[in-house]
Design a protein around this motif. Structure first.
Motif, PDB file in Angstrom:
ATOM      1  N   GLY A   1      -0.956  -1.372   7.399  1.00  0.00           N
ATOM      2  CA  GLY A   1      -1.867  -0.271   7.042  1.00  0.00           C
ATOM      3  C   GLY A   1      -3.140  -0.603   7.347  1.00  0.00           C
ATOM      4  N   ILE A   2      -4.157   0.364   6.985  1.00  0.00           N
ATOM      5  CA  ILE A   2      -5.467   0.038   7.186  1.00  0.00           C
ATOM      6  C   ILE A   2      -6.330   0.596   6.068  1.00  0.00           C
TER       7      ILE A   2
ATOM      8  N   HIS B   1     -10.219  -2.333   7.165  1.00  0.00           N
ATOM      9  CA  HIS B   1      -9.437  -3.861   7.029  1.00  0.00           C
ATOM     10  C   HIS B   1      -8.026  -3.721   7.255  1.00  0.00           C
TER      11      HIS B   1
ATOM     12  N   ALA C   1      -4.590  -6.145   6.187  1.00  0.00           N
ATOM     13  CA  ALA C   1      -4.351  -7.223   5.367  1.00  0.00           C
ATOM     14  C   ALA C   1      -5.402  -6.780   4.251  1.00  0.00           C
ATOM     15  N   PHE C   2      -6.484  -8.311   3.891  1.00  0.00           N
ATOM     16  CA  PHE C   2      -7.462  -7.896   3.018  1.00  0.00           C
ATOM     17  C   PHE C   2      -8.623  -8.612   3.643  1.00  0.00           C
TER      18      PHE C   2
ATOM     19  N   GLY D   1       0.997  -1.358   0.022  1.00  0.00           N
ATOM     20  CA  GLY D   1       0.225  -0.093   0.080  1.00  0.00           C
ATOM     21  C   GLY D   1       0.830   1.235  -0.015  1.00  0.00           C
ATOM     22  N   SER D   2       0.224   2.378  -0.087  1.00  0.00           N
ATOM     23  CA  SER D   2       1.062   3.648  -0.361  1.00  0.00           C
ATOM     24  C   SER D   2       1.736   3.969   1.128  1.00  0.00           C
ATOM     25  N   THR D   3       0.799   3.491   2.196  1.00  0.00           N
ATOM     26  CA  THR D   3       1.222   4.017   3.554  1.00  0.00           C
ATOM     27  C   THR D   3       2.659   3.772   3.797  1.00  0.00           C
TER      28      THR D   3
ATOM     29  N   LYS E   1      -8.645   8.068   6.349  1.00  0.00           N
ATOM     30  CA  LYS E   1      -8.446   6.917   7.223  1.00  0.00           C
ATOM     31  C   LYS E   1      -9.191   7.347   8.490  1.00  0.00           C
TER      32      LYS E   1
ATOM     33  N   TYR F   1       1.801  -7.547  -5.318  1.00  0.00           N
ATOM     34  CA  TYR F   1       2.516  -7.125  -3.996  1.00  0.00           C
ATOM     35  C   TYR F   1       3.948  -7.561  -3.844  1.00  0.00           C
TER      36      TYR F   1
ATOM     37  N   LEU G   1      -5.378   3.978  -6.667  1.00  0.00           N
ATOM     38  CA  LEU G   1      -3.964   4.357  -6.045  1.00  0.00           C
ATOM     39  C   LEU G   1      -2.938   3.536  -6.890  1.00  0.00           C
TER      40      LEU G   1
ATOM     41  N   ASP H   1      -0.459 -10.182   2.274  1.00  0.00           N
ATOM     42  CA  ASP H   1      -1.200 -10.591   1.093  1.00  0.00           C
ATOM     43  C   ASP H   1      -0.839 -10.445  -0.225  1.00  0.00           C
TER      44      ASP H   1
HETATM   45  C1  GLP Z   1      -4.768  -2.908   0.684  1.00  0.00           C
HETATM   46  C2  GLP Z   1      -3.618  -3.853   1.509  1.00  0.00           C
HETATM   47  C3  GLP Z   1      -3.601  -3.335   3.039  1.00  0.00           C
HETATM   48  C4  GLP Z   1      -3.275  -1.867   3.019  1.00  0.00           C
HETATM   49  C5  GLP Z   1      -4.631  -1.272   2.514  1.00  0.00           C
HETATM   50  C6  GLP Z   1      -4.216   0.312   2.506  1.00  0.00           C
HETATM   51  O1  GLP Z   1      -5.953  -3.381   0.845  1.00  0.00           O
HETATM   52  N1  GLP Z   1      -4.115  -5.068   1.603  1.00  0.00           N
HETATM   53  O2  GLP Z   1      -2.481  -4.099   3.387  1.00  0.00           O
HETATM   54  O3  GLP Z   1      -3.339  -1.399   4.260  1.00  0.00           O
HETATM   55  O4  GLP Z   1      -4.566  -1.406   0.891  1.00  0.00           O
HETATM   56  O5  GLP Z   1      -3.674   0.995   1.436  1.00  0.00           O
HETATM   57  P1  GLP Z   1      -3.088   2.424   1.251  1.00  0.00           P
HETATM   58  O6  GLP Z   1      -1.857   2.131   2.433  1.00  0.00           O
HETATM   59  O7  GLP Z   1      -2.401   2.595   0.070  1.00  0.00           O
HETATM   60  O8  GLP Z   1      -4.174   3.251   1.792  1.00  0.00           O
END
Ligand code: GLP
Length: 259
Positions: free
Chosen positions: A132-133, A138, A140-141, A37-39, A204, A80, A168, A67
């Protein structure tokens, strides 16, 4: 759950990276759980800086990722595995053979997931799990409606996650986002000895509110972290904006971090 509220995502990423850097310095065989993820990107940059400038070494570190999309090859630019290679593994001295990402092309996904769980167990469990979230809470997934004791398995993305991830990472094209993934379960994640979750940005804020101050519920799977004894949440101001006790958490965590 310890909530660290920082002014910026840069500051939060540095603090979170310092937890990992310290752990790897103390135990070169640290087992990491990693997230995409971007975070976490800024945090990964900071970890790479510590390798270059502070002599931290990941040679003996092993990692398991959360994941992977079903149907994407490891070489696919949106997979990933590809993300991890580009955003972290290439920038540090980790042995790629010690890095593990679920195989989205596995012919027998259930066997792939069971083998992954066994690998983590045989490694002695995850020492630090990065998370991340999702905007729906959620981790992970593990989407809303997932059992909080779930194990690594095939999971189904909600339309809102497909939309978020298309925006994203898939050039906005929702039709290209796989709707299934292999994902560590909530139960699997919660077995990590320490958890470091990052959350940035106003989109978020609801998820963070649900995770920290909502009831423990499968409709916000991150809320399961309330039951964990060593979970750290690093937020910027925007992600923390809806927390009723925001100032208290900021003060408490600053005090603990200074010890
Ligand atoms: C996906 C990943 C998560 C991640 C989420 C948020 O769903 N499976 O692990 O936390 O994206 O991504 P971002 O950090 O880009 O907002």
């Amino acid at each position: 759950m310890e909530v660290v509220v920082c002014k910026t995502k840069e500051e939060a990423s540095k603090l979170a990276a310092s937890i990992i850097t310290k752990a790897v310095k103390a135990n070169p065989k640290t087992v990491l759980g990693l997230a995409t993820g971007s975070t976490p990107v800024l945090m990964y940059d900071e970890m790479a800086r510590a390798v270059r400038e502070e002599g931290v070494s990941y040679r003996e570190v092993r990692s398991w990722n959360l994941d992977e999309y079903v149907g994407l090859a490891p070489t696919h630019e949106q997979s990933y595995r590809y993300f991890m290679n580009e955003n972290l593994f290439k920038k540090i001295d980790i042995d790629l053979a010690n890095t593990h990402v679920l195989n989205g092309l596995a012919e027998d996904p259930a066997a792939e997931c069971a083998a992954y769980e066994k690998q983590i167990k045989d490694a002695g469990g995850i020492d630090i799990q990065v998370l991340g979230i999702g905007s729906d809470g959620h981790i992970a997934f593990n989407e809303p409606g997932t059992s909080l004791s779930s194990r690594t398995s095939v999971v189904y993305l909600t339309p809102s996650t497909v939309k978020d991830n298309a925006r994203l990472f898939f050039g906005g094209n929702e039709a290209e986002v796989p709707t299934r993934a292999l994902s560590m379960g909530v139960g699997t994640i919660c077995e990590a000895k320490k958890i470091v979750l990052l959350a940035f940005g106003a989109n978020k804020a609801d998820a963070v509110k649900g995770m920290v101050e909502g009831g423990i519920s499968q409709f916000c799977t991150a809320s399961a972290l309330q039951m964990h004894g060593d979970a750290w949440v690093f937020c910027d101001e925007a992600a923390a904006a809806k927390l009723a006790l925001k100032d208290y958490y900021a003060w408490r965590s600053a005090t603990k971090l200074a010890l």
